[in-house]
Structure formats: C-alpha cells, structure tokens
Design a protein around this motif. Structure first.
Motif, PDB file in Angstrom:
ATOM      1  N   MET A   1       2.207   0.831 -16.041  1.00  0.00           N
ATOM      2  CA  MET A   1       1.667   1.948 -14.751  1.00  0.00           C
ATOM      3  C   MET A   1       0.439   2.130 -15.188  1.00  0.00           C
ATOM      4  N   VAL A   2      -0.051   1.152 -15.886  1.00  0.00           N
ATOM      5  CA  VAL A   2      -1.935   0.950 -15.771  1.00  0.00           C
ATOM      6  C   VAL A   2      -1.548   0.055 -14.709  1.00  0.00           C
ATOM      7  N   SER A   3      -1.401  -1.159 -14.483  1.00  0.00           N
ATOM      8  CA  SER A   3      -1.288  -2.429 -13.314  1.00  0.00           C
ATOM      9  C   SER A   3      -1.224  -1.324 -11.990  1.00  0.00           C
ATOM     10  N   LEU A   4      -0.513   0.004 -12.323  1.00  0.00           N
ATOM     11  CA  LEU A   4       0.473   0.099 -10.432  1.00  0.00           C
ATOM     12  C   LEU A   4      -1.775   1.213 -10.142  1.00  0.00           C
ATOM     13  N   LEU A   5      -2.265   1.851 -11.306  1.00  0.00           N
ATOM     14  CA  LEU A   5      -3.159   2.280 -10.772  1.00  0.00           C
ATOM     15  C   LEU A   5      -4.250   1.553 -11.003  1.00  0.00           C
ATOM     16  N   GLN A   6      -4.607   0.021 -11.422  1.00  0.00           N
ATOM     17  CA  GLN A   6      -5.260  -0.926 -11.711  1.00  0.00           C
ATOM     18  C   GLN A   6      -4.977  -1.190 -10.057  1.00  0.00           C
ATOM     19  N   LEU A   7      -4.791  -1.582  -9.638  1.00  0.00           N
ATOM     20  CA  LEU A   7      -3.756  -1.891  -8.319  1.00  0.00           C
ATOM     21  C   LEU A   7      -4.793  -0.735  -7.281  1.00  0.00           C
ATOM     22  N   GLY A   8      -4.671   0.490  -7.154  1.00  0.00           N
ATOM     23  CA  GLY A   8      -4.923   1.469  -6.437  1.00  0.00           C
ATOM     24  C   GLY A   8      -6.357   1.655  -6.569  1.00  0.00           C
ATOM     25  N   THR A   9      -6.722   1.365  -7.665  1.00  0.00           N
ATOM     26  CA  THR A   9      -7.929   1.580  -7.472  1.00  0.00           C
ATOM     27  C   THR A   9      -8.932   0.293  -7.210  1.00  0.00           C
ATOM     28  N   SER A  10      -8.651  -0.685  -6.960  1.00  0.00           N
ATOM     29  CA  SER A  10      -9.291  -2.009  -6.929  1.00  0.00           C
ATOM     30  C   SER A  10      -9.246  -1.726  -5.545  1.00  0.00           C
TER      31      SER A  10
ATOM     32  N   VAL B   1      -8.610  -4.749  -3.696  1.00  0.00           N
ATOM     33  CA  VAL B   1      -7.940  -5.574  -3.177  1.00  0.00           C
ATOM     34  C   VAL B   1      -7.184  -5.228  -1.710  1.00  0.00           C
ATOM     35  N   LEU B   2      -6.309  -4.158  -1.893  1.00  0.00           N
ATOM     36  CA  LEU B   2      -5.907  -3.512  -0.758  1.00  0.00           C
ATOM     37  C   LEU B   2      -6.229  -3.183  -0.252  1.00  0.00           C
ATOM     38  N   SER B   3      -6.769  -2.790   1.038  1.00  0.00           N
ATOM     39  CA  SER B   3      -6.572  -2.305   2.682  1.00  0.00           C
ATOM     40  C   SER B   3      -7.186  -0.467   2.607  1.00  0.00           C
ATOM     41  N   LYS B   4      -6.619  -0.309   1.612  1.00  0.00           N
ATOM     42  CA  LYS B   4      -6.446   1.566   1.147  1.00  0.00           C
ATOM     43  C   LYS B   4      -6.259   1.609  -0.102  1.00  0.00           C
ATOM     44  N   GLN B   5      -6.908   2.324  -0.183  1.00  0.00           N
ATOM     45  CA  GLN B   5      -6.939   2.589  -2.177  1.00  0.00           C
ATOM     46  C   GLN B   5      -6.099   3.966  -2.143  1.00  0.00           C
ATOM     47  N   MET B   6      -5.341   3.959  -3.828  1.00  0.00           N
ATOM     48  CA  MET B   6      -3.936   5.303  -3.833  1.00  0.00           C
ATOM     49  C   MET B   6      -4.886   6.844  -3.934  1.00  0.00           C
ATOM     50  N   ASP B   7      -3.838   7.038  -2.585  1.00  0.00           N
ATOM     51  CA  ASP B   7      -3.827   8.722  -2.744  1.00  0.00           C
ATOM     52  C   ASP B   7      -4.206   9.819  -4.178  1.00  0.00           C
ATOM     53  N   GLY B   8      -5.073  10.801  -3.746  1.00  0.00           N
ATOM     54  CA  GLY B   8      -5.283  11.796  -5.343  1.00  0.00           C
ATOM     55  C   GLY B   8      -3.648  11.951  -5.711  1.00  0.00           C
ATOM     56  N   SER B   9      -3.008  12.217  -4.696  1.00  0.00           N
ATOM     57  CA  SER B   9      -1.221  12.973  -5.545  1.00  0.00           C
ATOM     58  C   SER B   9      -0.741  11.917  -6.409  1.00  0.00           C
ATOM     59  N   SER B  10      -0.376  10.942  -5.413  1.00  0.00           N
ATOM     60  CA  SER B  10      -0.125   9.296  -6.183  1.00  0.00           C
ATOM     61  C   SER B  10      -1.137   9.094  -7.710  1.00  0.00           C
ATOM     62  N   TYR B  11      -2.057   9.624  -7.704  1.00  0.00           N
ATOM     63  CA  TYR B  11      -2.500   9.073  -8.730  1.00  0.00           C
ATOM     64  C   TYR B  11      -2.801  10.011 -10.056  1.00  0.00           C
ATOM     65  N   ASP B  12      -2.992  11.406  -9.217  1.00  0.00           N
ATOM     66  CA  ASP B  12      -2.475  11.977 -10.598  1.00  0.00           C
ATOM     67  C   ASP B  12      -1.264  12.250 -10.886  1.00  0.00           C
TER      68      ASP B  12
ATOM     69  N   GLY C   1       1.058  -1.785   0.325  1.00  0.00           N
ATOM     70  CA  GLY C   1      -0.140  -0.167   0.051  1.00  0.00           C
ATOM     71  C   GLY C   1       0.476   0.997   0.227  1.00  0.00           C
ATOM     72  N   ASP C   2       1.974   1.213   0.004  1.00  0.00           N
ATOM     73  CA  ASP C   2       2.854   2.190  -0.486  1.00  0.00           C
ATOM     74  C   ASP C   2       2.906   2.855  -1.528  1.00  0.00           C
ATOM     75  N   PHE C   3       1.194   3.935  -2.070  1.00  0.00           N
ATOM     76  CA  PHE C   3       1.437   4.210  -3.489  1.00  0.00           C
ATOM     77  C   PHE C   3       2.529   5.660  -3.280  1.00  0.00           C
ATOM     78  N   PHE C   4       3.576   6.042  -2.813  1.00  0.00           N
ATOM     79  CA  PHE C   4       4.248   6.561  -2.892  1.00  0.00           C
ATOM     80  C   PHE C   4       5.481   6.013  -3.817  1.00  0.00           C
ATOM     81  N   VAL C   5       6.014   5.018  -3.224  1.00  0.00           N
ATOM     82  CA  VAL C   5       6.839   4.682  -4.181  1.00  0.00           C
ATOM     83  C   VAL C   5       6.213   4.126  -5.175  1.00  0.00           C
ATOM     84  N   ALA C   6       5.239   3.841  -5.671  1.00  0.00           N
ATOM     85  CA  ALA C   6       4.632   3.267  -6.841  1.00  0.00           C
ATOM     86  C   ALA C   6       4.678   4.539  -7.547  1.00  0.00           C
TER      87      ALA C   6
END
Length: 961
Positions: free
Chosen positions: A605-614, A616-627, A565-570
């Motif tokens: 990158m698409v796989s990262l977005l798919q993981l962050g918006t699904s 599967v994980l307990s938390k979703q991707m934050d808006g800054s990383s998504y942008d 769930g470390d989306f900053f690394v993503a």
C-alpha cells in the motif's frame, strides 16, 4: 374529366428528362422498321402511364400495328390496349373499341400458342362487357387446346371474367366447366387454376371434389396442394365444426416433398387444432424445415412460428428443444440469437443438462480457429458473449448444472473480448453465492487463472471475489500469494531511477529554469514596402522527462494496470488485501504469520501511495483512491475501529445478497407479468370429456375436442377485455351537428397504422362522390388513394385507410370529408379533427445493462433537456409517474432509491419496435418549500424520439393522467 382515377394494372419506370413527342411516335409506328415500331410502342405506353392521353394515336395503331405478326409487337400492343381508356365520361364503351375485337378474336384462334396465351392473359384485365361478350366462344374453345400454356391462361381468363359483376351472364355454366377441367386436366398449373376458380364460384363443389379424392391428395402437385390448404382454412373458418373431416388430409400433406406445402400445412394444422398431437406434428415439421433449409430468411420465419407455438404450447415444444438447439450450427448470428432465446424459455429439469452441455461445446468451438473447424475469429467474440449470457441464465434457473460449465468459462476471463470476460465474472459472482458447494473449487480455479486477467473491470471484480469468498486458511494464503506474484517486486519504481531523472534535469545543458529562450528569424515587409529581417525570442517550456518505458515495462497484468495510471484498480487492490489480512486474523492461529502478512500488505500500500504521489507517471492519484488506501493502512495499524472492520467483512456481503434477492424478485415479477391468467364466467357451459361420444372420431379429433373444452373452461375464448380496450381507442372526427358524422378506430401494429373510419349520413339527401381525404405530418405515409362513394340518406359506410410508419416519432393525421349535394353543383367540405399518433404506441419497457446504458449515453448525440415542473411533491411518486407516462422501465433498483434524502437520480430505458433506444436520466431535488426541481435529460440516436418523448413528458409531468 373523370372524377375518380382509373385503376392501374401496370407500372413502368419513366424518365422525364427525355420525353418523346407524339408525332415522332406516330411516324415510327407508320414505318416498316420493326425495332423502331417496338421502341415507339414502348414510348407510347410510358406516356400513357404518366398521364398523357394521345387520342390521335389509336387509329395509327389499328392501321399499322394490328396487322403485324411480330410477337414482341403483339405483346406490346396488348399492353397498350390494356392501359388506354376504353369508355367515355358516362361509362359507355367507345365505338372505336369494336375495331380491336376482331383482332383479339383472331389472336384467340391463332395457331401460335404464345399469341393465344398472352391474349388470354390480357383478357384477365378487361372488365368491359361489350368487349368480352363476342370473345367468349373463342375463350371457351381455348380451354380444350392441346398446349398447357393456352389452357392455363384460358382458365385464368375464365376465373377473372366470372368475378366481374356481369360474369354470370357471360359464363352461366362456369362451375360445370371448371369442375370438368379439374377432373380431366393433366397440367399442374392449369389444374390449380381450375381448382381455385371452383373454390371461388362453387365452394361446395370444390369441397365435394376434395373429399372424394382425399386419398389422392398426397400425390397431387405442390401448387394444387397449396390451393387445397387454402380451401380447408376457408371452410373451417366459417364452420369450425367441420375441421375433423380435414385433419387426415392435413396429416397426409405433412409428408409432402414440397417445403412450401409442408410449411403451410403445419401452420394450417396449428390454426385449426390445439390438440397435443397436432402441435407436436407441426413442431416436428418446423424442426425438419430448420434442418433442411439453407436460406437464413426461411429459418428466421420458421423460428418465429416456433416461438409462437412456444407461447401457446410450451409443454409440447419442450420435447423438440434439442432439435431447435442444433440450429446453432448455422454461422448467422441473428439466427443464433433467436434460437437461444427460444431454447431458454423451454428449459426444464429434464433437458437443462443436455442443453448446457451443447452450449458448452459451442463455447469451446469459439476458441478454435476457423481453419480447424471452429468459428471465425471476427465473429466468435460476439457469439461467445451470447453463449455466456445463455449459460448464465441456465445456471440461474437451475443452479445444479453450474458445476459442469463454471470451470470451462473461467478460461475466458483473460479473453480479448471484454464483454465476454465481464459476463463470465458476473456469472461466477452469482453462482458462488447461490451455490455454496462450488465456492471452494471456484476460488481455487480463480487463483490459478488470475494472472491471465488484463482488463481493469474484470480484474477489480475478480479481486472482490477473492477477498469476499476466500474463507479457509489455505484459500486466504493462496489468494495473498497470487496477488503478490501478479504485482511483482516492490517498490513499483526504485529511488535510484528517480535520482537519475533528477540528475538529467540538472545537467549543465539545461538550466535550472523551467524554460529556455529560443530565437527565430523571419522576413517582414515594412511600411514603405521594403523587406527586413525580424528576430523574436520565445520561451519554450521544458517537459519533465518521464521514466523510460523500458524501466516501467512489465509482463504482469496487475502491475501493468497500476503503472498505466489506473488508480481505481490500486484502491480495489488495497481493499482486497486488507480484507484478506482481516480474514487471516480469524483463521490463522499464529500471530507471527499474521504480522508478517500485514507487514507485506502495508509495504504494497505504501508503494501504491508513493507511485501515485510521485512524478513518475503522467497523472497523479485521485483523492478518492488516496483516501481509500489511507483508510486501509489505518485499519491494519489498528486505528480504523471495529465499525470499519465490520463494514468490510460483513456489510459488503450482506449488500450483495440483497442485490441478488432484488434481482431475482424483479425477474420473477417479469415472468409473472408475462403469464396471462384466463378466467371463465360462472354460467359458462363445460363439456365433460369422459361423457362424450367417441364413435367415429380419431385420436386427434378427440384431443382437439378436449383442448377446446379446456379453453372454454379457463376463459381463453372470451374477449371482453379486447372489446373494452377497443372502445377506448375510438376517436370522434366530426361534431354531432355536422351533416356527416365520422369516428375512427385507430389500430397501431408495428409498421402499420389502420384507420377504421365510420361515416354516417345524417341528412335526408343522397351524398354523391363522397371522399375521405387524409394527409399526414411526420414520418407517416398514406398507402391507399382516396375513393369516391355514394351514401344513401341516414346510411353509414366503413372506410379503411392504411398508413405506413417509418420511425418512432409523434405524427399527426388530418383531413376532411368532401361530397356533392343532390343538385351536383355545390361541393361541401367537412373538416376533421386531427388524429395524433402517440409515441407510446411504439415504445415498450426493456432491460439494459448498466455498462451498455453508459456506452449509449456517451455515444448518442441527440439530447432533450426538460425542466421539472410538477405539482407532485414526493420525488419517488414523481419517478413512478414519469415511468408510467412514458412507458419506460426504471433501471435503478429499489434498494438504491431507498431512504428519504430529498434527492433522487434514476435511469429509465425503453426500446421502440424499430429497434431504437430511448434513454432518460431523471435528477430531482426537493426544495425548502416542498416543491420538486431538477431536469429530465433524454438521449437517443434519432432526433424524433428525443423531441417526441420530451413533448410527452412536458404534457404528462404535471400529474395529469
């Protein structure tokens, strides 16, 4: 009752819970039981020391205790006689004291040497002339006693008696007596006592004796050699021109087998001479002590002396830098820190390679278990961090040595200690920019070791390095391949797994609703007192089952960080891949290969977005990383524009170059601030070395003369600035119209505050029993008890008061001056102005890394919030004013404060002399009317700093000086 307290020469713990009665003590002393007598005497001594008088006990002691032959009783009897009052209110000796003189004379002639010795030691603390006078013949006889214990204490007694105001009448030939004893005495302690007394009563004779036996000094005992060094320091302090006569003696004592003598000898040599030969001899002596002493406290003291030498004689200390660095073999971390701090200040182009090689070996030792001759694993991480920081400093000063350590340090990027790995990656980040020759080899090594990195901070910085400094085709391709291998197979989770989860959630056992009803039964008591059963239905929410840990488990660190769930690394990973593809377009002639790499990166990158918006994980991707990831996708699809391309490939690197330049400029300013330039006056006398007479002078004396001339020429002997600063610290305590005028000079030195108070009697009368009474508020404690003085008309008196400080907190010293008038009836009190001890005397600006500042800000519990209230209208000027007023360092770099946006946020840091940290965050905004608003937040580990610093800011923030 006496108006002044008697001096106390004995301290014994007293348990007030079970006080002894005077009649019980008297009965025990009158009995014949020796143990009871001993216990009763001890109780009597404790009572007397705690304010009891027991006047009726003296005759009992004379009758029943004096005749005793028991040694313990005789020793306790002397302690009793030492602490009882021997004079009346007028200062005359009490008549009954004559009774003990005969007993003391018998003890001085006693056949047992112990009785004689303890009695002589007792006489050292007696000041009454009437008691000492009849005992002097017996004391002088003990000087020639056969036993050294008696002679030793006899010389101590003679020395104490000679220092009394009437000592010259009791011992008119004291100097002749002790001079003879120095010549003939065989016992080391007795001879030392005689020599010390000779130095006090006839210093010229002691000097003559020393010079006549200069060739024998090296064979004397260690105690006597210490006394000789003390005499040399006293003589040379009063007459510096004579120091050349004693240099040979000091040099000879450097070879003494006694460590204490060698240490004092080195300190004396440096204090008397600044010649390179003398400093070199002292430095070598300190290094030998470091190698021979096993006590860590002794080593720390010796390292402090070496550090003092480094400040004044750096050129000489450079020669012994390798002897100092070998002390790193000690396991104590404080000593290692001190050694490294000294060594880093002694680096030169000649010794830096040898120092770095030694530090590199120490780093490698931290990987070896203790059983195999390495470091203890519990302490190796912290020591490794210190070593990495030291090597980093070495390579910043001398970049040419970076190649010898960079590759070895990169093995610690995957270390369990995050601080060590972070320091290594920061070191690589600066070296790769300042030393371009190492760029290709560092990038190659980084791609080989990237799979070992498991911490997000180190991982993101390593990704940035790969994207910024992979310039050639092979480097870019290797970086892309390494990242893909560490990321693993795509997608990060499969669609089938997600459908299985959906099937589990839609099974017949679980309804389509998100909750199920659960009934519970429990007994209740009705209004009439009977029991009944109550049934309640509650809704229990069904948690969505997550993917099993087995399906998301992986041994790849980069993939593991993203799946945790470390989306900053993503986001950093997407940025890195985008920069690598953009750089591949510049170096790869084949468009097919570029398109192939772009497609692979887009899939990631698409796989990262798919993981962050699904789900599967307990938390979703934050808006800054998504942008950020979406922006990278747009750029690779040629919809981001040239500005973003330029920002990624050029502007980021330019910003980093500016950051390094600012950091180097700040370090240069700190070095420049530490170096103090001395100036000589135009009319100062300068002696020319080549025109000096060298007749009869040794090489050391010639060098010493040259160094003194150089100091005069460069102004090192001038103290105008010290005198000016001293005048600024004088505080007026009373008014000019008061009968007694007082002013104080306050000196703050670490844990001590010294008040040098000048009191002037402005009346025509003699002031009797004048006393300076002080009291404190805060963590301040008075050390000395007030004393009474007699002040003649229109005369002055200097009184010093010592105060101990225990914490960094604003304290207040208040008090008054009390004295008797000439008639002895009226007592006058003059109230003094309060003395405020400023917290700024304890705080000094210091550096602090950003991560350490954030960690302390989260840990510290005491916070003081001060609202901005100032007449200053410029936010940067206000920041500078607060930093100057609070004696703190602004950690926010000037580049971060550039621009005029009407808002400023900065961190300030300072460290107290007690090791306490003071953290300040300033957030200021300019309002529409031009005034500043905002808050200053202060955090510290102790309440005192937070409150005192807040009060200081409140007073100073208006803009007043």
């Amino acid at each position: 009752m006496e108006k002044t307290e008697r001096s106390c020469t004995l301290l014994v713990h007293f348990d007030k819970s079970s006080p002894a009665m005077a009649n019980e003590i008297k009965e025990a002393l009158e009995g014949n039981d020796i143990p009871l007598k001993i216990d009763a005497l001890k109780k009597a001594i404790k009572l007397l020391l705690n304010g009891e008088t027991l006047p009726q006990l003296f005759i009992t002691v004379v009758r029943y205790v004096l005749p005793s032959e028991d040694h313990t009783i005789q020793k306790l009897l002397l302690l009793y006689l030492e602490i009882i009052s021997k004079t009346d209110a007028s200062g005359r000796v009490l008549p009954e004291m004559i009774l003990i003189c005969q007993n003391l004379r018998n003890n001085l002639q006693h056949p047992n040497e112990y009785i004689r010795g303890v009695t002589l030691r007792f006489l050292c603390r007696i000041s009454e002339h009437e008691i000492l006078e009849p005992l002097m013949p017996s004391v002088l006889t003990c000087v020639n006693h056969r036993h050294p214990f008696v002679r030793r204490n006899a010389l101590l007694a003679i020395s104490a008696i000679s220092r009394l105001p009437h000592g010259e009448h009791l011992l008119p030939d004291a100097a002749d007596l002790v001079e003879k004893a120095v010549e003939t005495e065989a016992d080391a302690s007795a001879r030392r006592n005689a020599f010390v007394m000779l130095c006090n009563c006839a210093q010229d004779r002691a000097v003559a004796f020393l010079l006549s036996h200069a060739d024998q000094v090296s064979g004397w005992s260690g105690l006597l050699q210490m006394a000789v060094l003390d005499l040399i320091r006293k003589v040379c302090r009063t007459n510096p021109a004579l120091k050349g006569r004693y240099m040979n003696i000091i040099i000879a004592l450097l070879s003494s087998p006694n460590s204490e003598v060698v240490y004092e000898c080195a300190g004396t040599l440096v204090s008397l001479s600044s010649a390179p030969t003398a400093v070199r001899a002292a430095a070598n002596t300190y290094c030998q002590l470091l190698a021979s002493q096993s006590d860590n406290n002794v080593r720390l003291i010796v390292l402090d002396r070496l550090d003092e030498l480094r400040v004044a004689h750096r050129a000489v200390l450079v020669e012994v830098v390798m002897d100092v660095v070998r002390v790193l073999s000690t396991p104590d971390l404080d000593i290692r820190r001190k050694v490294i701090s000294i060594v880093l200040e002694l680096l030169t182009p000649k010794n830096v390679e040898e120092v770095v090689l030694f530090l590199k070996k120490e780093v490698l030792k931290t990987q070896t278990p203790a059983a195999a001759g390495g470091e203890d694993l519990d302490k190796s991480g912290e020591y490794r961090l210190v070593l990495v920081q030291a090597i980093h400093t070495c390579t910043m000063k001398f970049p040419e040595v970076a190649s010898s350590v960079a590759y070895a340090l990169m093995d610690f990027l995957g270390d369990s200690d995050v601080k060590s790995g972070a320091n290594v990656i920061n070191f690589l980040r600066e070296i790769i920019e300042t030393n371009p020759k190492l760029r290709a080899s560092i990038i190659q090594r980084l791609t080989d070791t990237f799979y070992q990195i498991h911490h997000p901070i180190i991982c993101t910085r390593a990704l940035w390095l790969l994207s910024e400094y992979s310039l050639s085709l092979s480097e870019v391709q290797s970086a892309l391949e390494t990242i893909k291998q560490c990321l693993g197979d795509l997608p990060l989770f499969t669609i089938t797994e997600e459908s299985e989860i959906a099937n589990v959630q839609t099974q017949p056992e679980a309804t389509a609703a998100s909750s199920i009803a659960v009934s519970t039964r429990k007994p209740v008591i009705l209004a009439d007192g009977t029991y009944a059963t109550q049934t309640a239905a509650t809704e229990t929410a069904l948690l969505k089952p997550l993917v099993s840990p087995k399906s998301l488990s992986t041994t790849l660190h980069l993939r593991s960080l993203i799946l945790s769930g470390d989306f900053f690394v993503a986001a950093v990973l997407a940025n890195t891949l985008t920069k690598l593809v953009l750089r591949l377009e510049e170096v790869q002639p084949s468009k097919t290969e570029v398109n192939k790499a772009t497609t692979g990166v887009l899939l990631i990158m698409v796989s990262l977005l798919q993981l962050g918006t699904s789900s599967v994980l307990s938390k979703q991707m934050d808006g800054s990383s998504y942008d950020k990831i979406v922006l990278c996708i747009k750029l690779l699809c040629n919809t981001g524009g040239d500005e973003v391309r330029k920002l990624l490939l050029k502007s980021c690197h330019e910003s980093f170059v500016v950051y390094l330049a600012e950091k180097q400029a700040r370090e240069n300013e700190e070095i420049k601030a530490k170096s103090q330039d001395s100036y000589a006056q135009p009319d100062d006398l300068i002696d020319f070395y080549h025109l000096k007479s060298r007749k009869g002078m040794s090489q050391l004396e010639i060098e010493d003369e040259v160094q003194d001339d150089l100091k005069r020429a460069t102004g090192d002997f001038t103290n105008e600035s010290e005198d000016a600063s001293k005048l600024n610290r004088i505080l007026q305590l009373t008014g000019f119209s008061d009968p007694v005028y007082a002013e104080a000079y306050v000196t703050v030195h670490h844990y001590d505050i010294v008040l040098d108070v000048t009191i002037i009697n402005r009346t025509k009368d003699t002031l009797q029993n004048l006393c300076l009474e002080l009291a404190t508020m805060g963590d301040l404690k008075l050390v000395d008890r007030p004393q009474n003085y007699t002040l003649a008309p229109e005369s002055s008196k200097q009184i010093k008061a010592n105060i101990k400080v225990s914490s960094t907190e604003t304290g207040i010293i208040f008090g008054n001056i009390v004295y008797d008038t000439s008639n002895g009836i009226d007592r006058t009190v003059v109230v003094l102005n309060d003395i405020h001890i400023d917290i700024m005397d304890y705080l000094s600006p210091a550096n602090c890394p950003d991560f350490a500042f954030r960690n302390m800000w989260a840990e510290f519990e005491w916070e003081n919030k001060v609202a901005v209230n100032t007449t200053i209208t410029d936010e940067k000027e206000y920041l500078e004013h607060i930093a100057k007023s609070t004696n703190m360092k602004c950690l926010t770099t000037p580049s971060q404060l550039e621009g005029d946006c009407g808002y400023i946020a900065a961190n300030l840091y300072a460290k107290s002399i007690f090791g306490e940290d003071a953290l300040v965050n300033l957030s200021v905004e300019k309002q529409a009317d031009g005034k500043l608003s905002g808050y200053i937040r202060i955090r510290s580990k102790t309440q005192g700093i937070a409150l005192s610093l807040g009060d200081k800011i409140t007073i100073k923030q208006k803009g007043s000086s």
